[in-house]
Motif scaffolding. Structure first.
Motif, PDB file in Angstrom:
ATOM      1  N   LEU A   1      13.425  -8.471  12.105  1.00 23.22           N
ATOM      2  CA  LEU A   1      14.418  -7.696  12.233  1.00 23.22           C
ATOM      3  C   LEU A   1      15.604  -7.802  11.039  1.00 23.22           C
ATOM      4  CD1 LEU A   1      15.930  -5.446  14.041  1.00 23.22           C
ATOM      5  CD2 LEU A   1      16.945  -7.294  15.114  1.00 23.22           C
ATOM      6  N   SER A   2      15.958  -9.010  10.682  1.00 22.88           N
ATOM      7  CA  SER A   2      16.956  -8.974   9.610  1.00 22.88           C
ATOM      8  C   SER A   2      16.527  -8.428   8.266  1.00 22.88           C
ATOM      9  CB  SER A   2      17.339 -10.471   9.385  1.00 22.88           C
ATOM     10  OG  SER A   2      16.041 -11.293   8.688  1.00 22.88           O
ATOM     11  N   ASN A   3      15.219  -7.957   8.038  1.00 24.12           N
ATOM     12  CA  ASN A   3      14.766  -7.239   6.930  1.00 24.12           C
ATOM     13  C   ASN A   3      14.849  -5.969   7.069  1.00 24.12           C
ATOM     14  OD1 ASN A   3      13.646  -7.559   4.070  1.00 24.12           O
ATOM     15  ND2 ASN A   3      11.615  -7.184   5.362  1.00 24.12           N
ATOM     16  N   LEU A   4      15.083  -5.333   8.123  1.00 24.26           N
ATOM     17  CA  LEU A   4      14.816  -3.874   8.504  1.00 24.26           C
ATOM     18  C   LEU A   4      16.248  -3.299   8.603  1.00 24.26           C
ATOM     19  CD1 LEU A   4      11.911  -4.104  11.056  1.00 24.26           C
ATOM     20  CD2 LEU A   4      11.648  -3.608   8.615  1.00 24.26           C
ATOM     21  N   ARG A   5      16.189  -2.044   8.007  1.00 19.38           N
ATOM     22  CA  ARG A   5      17.435  -0.967   8.512  1.00 19.38           C
ATOM     23  C   ARG A   5      16.870   0.346   8.276  1.00 19.38           C
ATOM     24  NH1 ARG A   5      17.255  -1.838   3.071  1.00 19.38           N
ATOM     25  NH2 ARG A   5      18.116   0.123   1.685  1.00 19.38           N
ATOM     26  N   TYR A   6      17.994   1.408   8.710  1.00 19.11           N
ATOM     27  CA  TYR A   6      17.832   2.664   8.625  1.00 19.11           C
ATOM     28  C   TYR A   6      18.412   3.079   7.385  1.00 19.11           C
ATOM     29  CZ  TYR A   6      15.690   3.231  13.478  1.00 19.11           C
ATOM     30  OH  TYR A   6      15.194   3.277  14.669  1.00 19.11           O
ATOM     31  N   ASP A   7      17.793   3.895   6.546  1.00 20.20           N
ATOM     32  CA  ASP A   7      18.490   4.355   5.212  1.00 20.20           C
ATOM     33  C   ASP A   7      17.704   5.722   4.743  1.00 20.20           C
ATOM     34  OD1 ASP A   7      19.916   4.545   3.081  1.00 20.20           O
ATOM     35  OD2 ASP A   7      19.777   2.477   2.354  1.00 20.20           O
ATOM     36  N   THR A   8      18.151   6.216   3.885  1.00 19.21           N
ATOM     37  CA  THR A   8      17.534   7.449   3.233  1.00 19.21           C
ATOM     38  C   THR A   8      16.259   6.879   2.305  1.00 19.21           C
ATOM     39  OG1 THR A   8      18.799   7.374   1.255  1.00 19.21           O
ATOM     40  CG2 THR A   8      19.823   8.809   3.295  1.00 19.21           C
ATOM     41  N   GLN A   9      15.637   8.073   2.012  1.00 18.18           N
ATOM     42  CA  GLN A   9      14.527   7.541   0.934  1.00 18.18           C
ATOM     43  C   GLN A   9      15.124   7.107  -0.432  1.00 18.18           C
ATOM     44  OE1 GLN A   9      11.967  11.081   0.256  1.00 18.18           O
ATOM     45  NE2 GLN A   9      10.346   9.684  -0.702  1.00 18.18           N
ATOM     46  N   ALA A  10      16.170   7.499  -0.711  1.00 23.02           N
ATOM     47  CA  ALA A  10      16.687   7.191  -2.068  1.00 23.02           C
ATOM     48  C   ALA A  10      17.385   5.842  -1.804  1.00 23.02           C
ATOM     49  CB  ALA A  10      17.982   8.087  -2.170  1.00 23.02           C
TER      50      ALA A  10
END
Length: 170
Positions: A91-100
């Motif tokens: 989980l500490s390695n995941l996040r929501y972000d844009t493709q950019a």
């Protein structure tokens, strides 16, 4: 200690952990819990087969985990691995972000071909592209990278920002 939460849409059937594992709560209708063995998807991500009402669906572990722990995926965002390792589903390695933003991870970690180019080469590609005489495919052939690499480089930000960033003056 590993934390488990219900898989969204499969509550009572499956759970996902903050370490990226997925388990069945009633494995093969035996009443016992079983951690599912992930398969590698065609793009190199861990995925598992989920079953509900006789229908099976293959889902990527990192997407199940993000949904359960980070909430619904915002529109226009994707689940990103901070270290660009598709198999590191902590989980500490995941996040929501844009493709950019996802591309920026690869670029900053020098995992993307464009990140291994010298500043001079990047500036040259940007300048040739901005002249309008070169296609992405032609630039890709000329510089020995993919057209996708060229597209990501020339579309990264507006022209003046790209040149300023690449000049090393910022």
């Amino acid at each position: 200690m590993e934390v488990w939460k219900p898989v969204v849409g499969y509550e009572g059937l499956y759970e996902v952990s903050d370490m990226g594992q997925v388990k069945s709560l009633n494995y093969r209708m035996t009443g016992r819990e079983q951690i599912l063995k992930p398969q590698l998807s065609g793009k190199g991500y861990h995925s598992v087969l989920l079953s509900r009402n006789g229908k099976q669906v293959r889902r990527k572990n990192h997407q199940l985990e993000a949904e359960a722990f980070l909430g619904p995926r915002p529109e226009g965002k994707q689940v990103c691995h901070r270290n660009s390792n598709k198999l590191d589903n902590r989980l500490s390695n995941l996040r929501y972000d844009t493709q950019a933003g996802n591309f920026a991870d690869d670029y900053s970690l020098e995992r993307h071909p464009a990140s291994r180019m010298s500043n001079e080469t990047r500036l040259e590609i940007i300048a040739l592209w901005d002249q309008g005489d070169y296609s992405k495919e032609r630039l890709a052939r000329q510089f020995g990278v993919s057209a996708t690499t060229i597209a990501k480089l020339v579309n990264s930000t507006n022209v003046s920002d790209r040149i300023y960033q690449q000049s090393g003056l910022c």
